[in-house]
Design an enzyme around this catalytic site. Structure first.
Site, PDB file in Angstrom:
ATOM      1  N   ASP A   4      -3.777 -26.196 -24.946  1.00  0.00           N
ATOM      2  CA  ASP A   4      -3.514 -24.801 -25.298  1.00  0.00           C
ATOM      3  C   ASP A   4      -2.043 -24.706 -25.735  1.00  0.00           C
ATOM      4  O   ASP A   4      -1.231 -25.582 -25.394  1.00  0.00           O
ATOM      5  CB  ASP A   4      -3.777 -23.940 -24.060  1.00  0.00           C
ATOM      6  CG  ASP A   4      -3.325 -22.508 -24.238  1.00  0.00           C
ATOM      7  OD1 ASP A   4      -3.688 -21.906 -25.260  1.00  0.00           O
ATOM      8  OD2 ASP A   4      -2.607 -22.000 -23.359  1.00  0.00           O
ATOM      9  N   ASP A  21       0.110 -21.148 -26.275  1.00  0.00           N
ATOM     10  CA  ASP A  21       0.871 -20.085 -25.611  1.00  0.00           C
ATOM     11  C   ASP A  21       0.777 -20.191 -24.088  1.00  0.00           C
ATOM     12  O   ASP A  21      -0.322 -20.183 -23.528  1.00  0.00           O
ATOM     13  CB  ASP A  21       0.357 -18.706 -26.042  1.00  0.00           C
ATOM     14  CG  ASP A  21       0.639 -18.427 -27.520  1.00  0.00           C
ATOM     15  OD1 ASP A  21       1.441 -19.162 -28.109  1.00  0.00           O
ATOM     16  OD2 ASP A  21       0.055 -17.483 -28.057  1.00  0.00           O
ATOM     17  N   ASP A  32      -3.650 -22.568 -19.439  1.00  0.00           N
ATOM     18  CA  ASP A  32      -3.090 -21.704 -18.391  1.00  0.00           C
ATOM     19  C   ASP A  32      -3.919 -20.454 -18.087  1.00  0.00           C
ATOM     20  O   ASP A  32      -3.678 -19.792 -17.090  1.00  0.00           O
ATOM     21  CB  ASP A  32      -1.664 -21.265 -18.763  1.00  0.00           C
ATOM     22  CG  ASP A  32      -1.655 -20.270 -19.921  1.00  0.00           C
ATOM     23  OD1 ASP A  32      -2.332 -20.540 -20.935  1.00  0.00           O
ATOM     24  OD2 ASP A  32      -1.003 -19.216 -19.798  1.00  0.00           O
TER      25      ASP A  32
HETATM   26 MG    MG Z   1      -2.401 -19.809 -23.003  1.00  0.00          MG
END
Ligand code: MG
Length: 280
Positions: A9, A11, A214
């Site tokens: 991922d 961001d 996240d």
């Molecule tokens: Mg993310």
């Protein structure tokens, strides 16, 4: 030992949630590249954003956009692509979703039932304000092809009801770091598995997937990975990964946690980054 492929991922994971910087992860990232370990972006970002980021990092490689909606390859890729990876805009693309126009038509049919603000309703200034991106980056972020990010202004209960309504329209609702994303019947895990099979063909043998994310929109990817790593977020609690008691959660946030986790896995694969990074 099986070849390793990293799916990450962006961001809040490879990129810092606030500054969007990947500086803390760069030495480990470069060690992986130097060792021939592919490191595939698997993100809610758009094709335009990823192309700009890759150019800034000096990369030209496959990537997955808009929460698993499409897998893009450079036109000169040496990977053996299946015939459904079609030529498009000077690249090759495997589409795993319906088009954004269809998503918008179905989603905005629910407009009167829920309170939200969609990206397609925002001007550039509002996108800049809500994302913290610069104007140029915000423009790239708005070039969506397969999804609609929403600022949710209704209750959590309403969000659950909306997810059910969208499900009946064959759409999904996933939560990212800043927005909830309305997408087609795709996810980051399906796209990762499809691309992993391409790498398996290319390498002619077993491939191990290391995935890092996240947020809620990373759960499918982490659940499907051989080695799942949850990167700690400074703004929300880590999501639960069903049936994966083996998931590791980094102690550091964002790119620093990414670097510690990846360097530890790479060292098990004989990639020495001791002189370049600082393992946890
Ligand atoms: Mg993310």
């Amino acid at each position: 030992m099986a070849r390793l492929v990293i799916f990450t991922d962006l961001d809040g994971t490879l990129l810092d949630h606030f500054s969007y910087s990947c500086a803390a992860a760069r030495p480990v990232w470069e060690a992986a590249q130097a060792a021939g370990v592919p490191c595939v972006f698997n993100t809610s970002k758009t094709r335009a954003e990823v192309l700009q980021l890759q150019a800034a990092m000096g990369l030209e490689q496959p990537f997955i956009v808009e929460n698993g909606a499409a897998v893009w390859f450079p036109d000169n890729t040496t990977l053996p692509l299946p015939p459904d990876a079609r030529a498009h805009d000077g690249m090759r693309c495997k589409v795993m979703s319906i088009a954004r126009a269809d998503i918008l038509e179905r989603l905005y049919g629910l407009r009167s039932r829920y309170v939200f603000r969609g990206l397609s309703e925002m001007g550039l200034e509002e996108i800049v304000e809500r994302t913290g991106l610069g104007r140029k980056e915000a423009r790239l972020a708005s070039q969506r092809e397969f999804s609609e990010p929403l600022v949710w202004l209704d209750t959590e209960d309403a969000l659950k009801k909306c997810a059910l309504d969208l499900d009946a329209l064959n759409l999904r609702l996933v939560r990212g770091g800043r927005f909830v994303h309305v997408i087609g019947a795709c996810d980051k895990g399906q796209a990762m598995s499809w691309l992993l099979a391409v790498y398996q063909n290319a390498f002619g043998g077993a491939v191990t997937s290391l995935a890092l994310g996240d947020s809620d929109n990373d759960v499918d990817m982490l659940a499907a990975a051989d080695i799942p790593i949850l990167v700690r977020s400074p703004v929300h609690a880590p999501p639960v990964i069903p049936n994966r008691p083996d998931v590791c959660i980094t102690s550091s946030y964002g790119p620093e946690g990414w670097a510690n986790a990846v360097s530890s896995v790479l060292s098990k694969y004989g990639v020495d980054i001791a002189s370049q990074g600082k393992p946890e």
